[in-house]
Scaffold this motif. Structure first.
Motif, PDB file in Angstrom:
ATOM      1  N   MET A  41       0.842  -1.193   0.000  1.00 35.86           N
ATOM      2  CA  MET A  41       0.000   0.000   0.000  1.00 35.86           C
ATOM      3  C   MET A  41       0.879   1.245   0.000  1.00 35.86           C
ATOM      4  O   MET A  41       1.704   1.426   0.909  1.00 35.86           O
ATOM      5  N   TRP A  46      -2.655   8.095  -0.386  1.00 38.61           N
ATOM      6  CA  TRP A  46      -3.780   8.465   0.469  1.00 38.61           C
ATOM      7  C   TRP A  46      -3.638   9.898   0.981  1.00 38.61           C
ATOM      8  O   TRP A  46      -4.628  10.562   1.259  1.00 38.61           O
ATOM      9  N   ASP A 128     -10.050   1.958  -1.559  1.00 41.14           N
ATOM     10  CA  ASP A 128      -8.732   1.652  -0.995  1.00 41.14           C
ATOM     11  C   ASP A 128      -8.740   0.358  -0.188  1.00 41.14           C
ATOM     12  O   ASP A 128      -8.061   0.244   0.844  1.00 41.14           O
TER      13      ASP A 128
END
Length: 222
Positions: A41, A46, A128
């Motif tokens: 990730m 983000w 996500d």
């Protein structure tokens, strides 16, 4: 409001909070095979502005929008920039501390607890990987359905493999080797998701892919 202790990236050495603040990578693994990374990730994404795939999603929805697992708040901010009323919910204090700097409305808690505006949201977002929250996808979707207005929709980011479905206990680690406590998680692709929609009173409205990401919109059938 109660907050579950086994939630994404919490506990242990708090790698999620650390990675958010530093904009570093997180590595999600199945606790049954700890040495094998299932998902890498890029937390810096983000923290950044919404990208083309994010905006393709928001162009298809209307407000008010509830972003479940909102993290640092990029989707809420982007929805607001498009003129929609949007609110974010997350269990992470670190994420919401960062989100608050963007302006907008955010609150700390679990989607399974009492949520403001229940039954009034036009759109609930699970992006996500957040369709994995709680490790029980039918239960999460049933809860999202409760939050929606009669004409509301759930928007989900899916696994790119349509036949993929996994439910497991996961943990995340940062690039320094700090690990979280384990938490229940899940992943699903379109075909496997479609098999559960009828019994949940949901139907597929739209599916699309962009920049290697897959999304769908679900609406109530009753």
């Amino acid at each position: 409001m109660s907050i579950a202790t086994t939630t994404f990236g919490a506990g242990g050495a708090e790698p999620y909070a650390n990675a958010l603040r530093a904009g570093e990578l997180l590595y999600l693994s199945d606790t049954r095979a700890r040495s094998t990374t299932r998902v890498t990730m890029d937390v810096s994404r983000w923290n950044a502005d919404a990208d083309a795939a994010d905006l393709s999603l928001l162009s298809r929805v209307t407000g008010p929008v509830l972003d479940i697992g909102c993290g640092p708040g990029r989707m809420v901010r982007a929805a607001m920039d498009l003129g929609m009323h949007a609110v974010g919910i997350d269990v992470s204090a670190a994420a919401l501390e960062m989100a608050s700097s963007l302006g907008g409305s955010f609150f700390r808690g679990s989607v399974f607890d009492r949520v403001p505006g229940e039954g009034m949201w036009q759109t609930t977002l699970l992006v996500d990987g957040n369709v994995g929250i709680g490790g029980d996808i039918p239960n999460l979707l049933a809860r999202c359905r409760e939050l929606l207005a009669a004409t509301g929709e759930i928007v989900i980011e899916l696994n790119a493999d349509p036949d993929h479905e996994e439910h497991y206990f996961a943990e995340v680690a940062d690039s320094h080797g700090n690990r979280s406590d384990s938490f229940p998680w899940a992943e699903i692709g379109l075909d496997r998701l479609s098999l559960m929609l009828d019994r949940l009173g949901l139907q597929l409205v739209q599916f699309w892919e962009l920049d290697g990401r897959a999304f769908c919109r679900l609406a109530k059938t009753r």
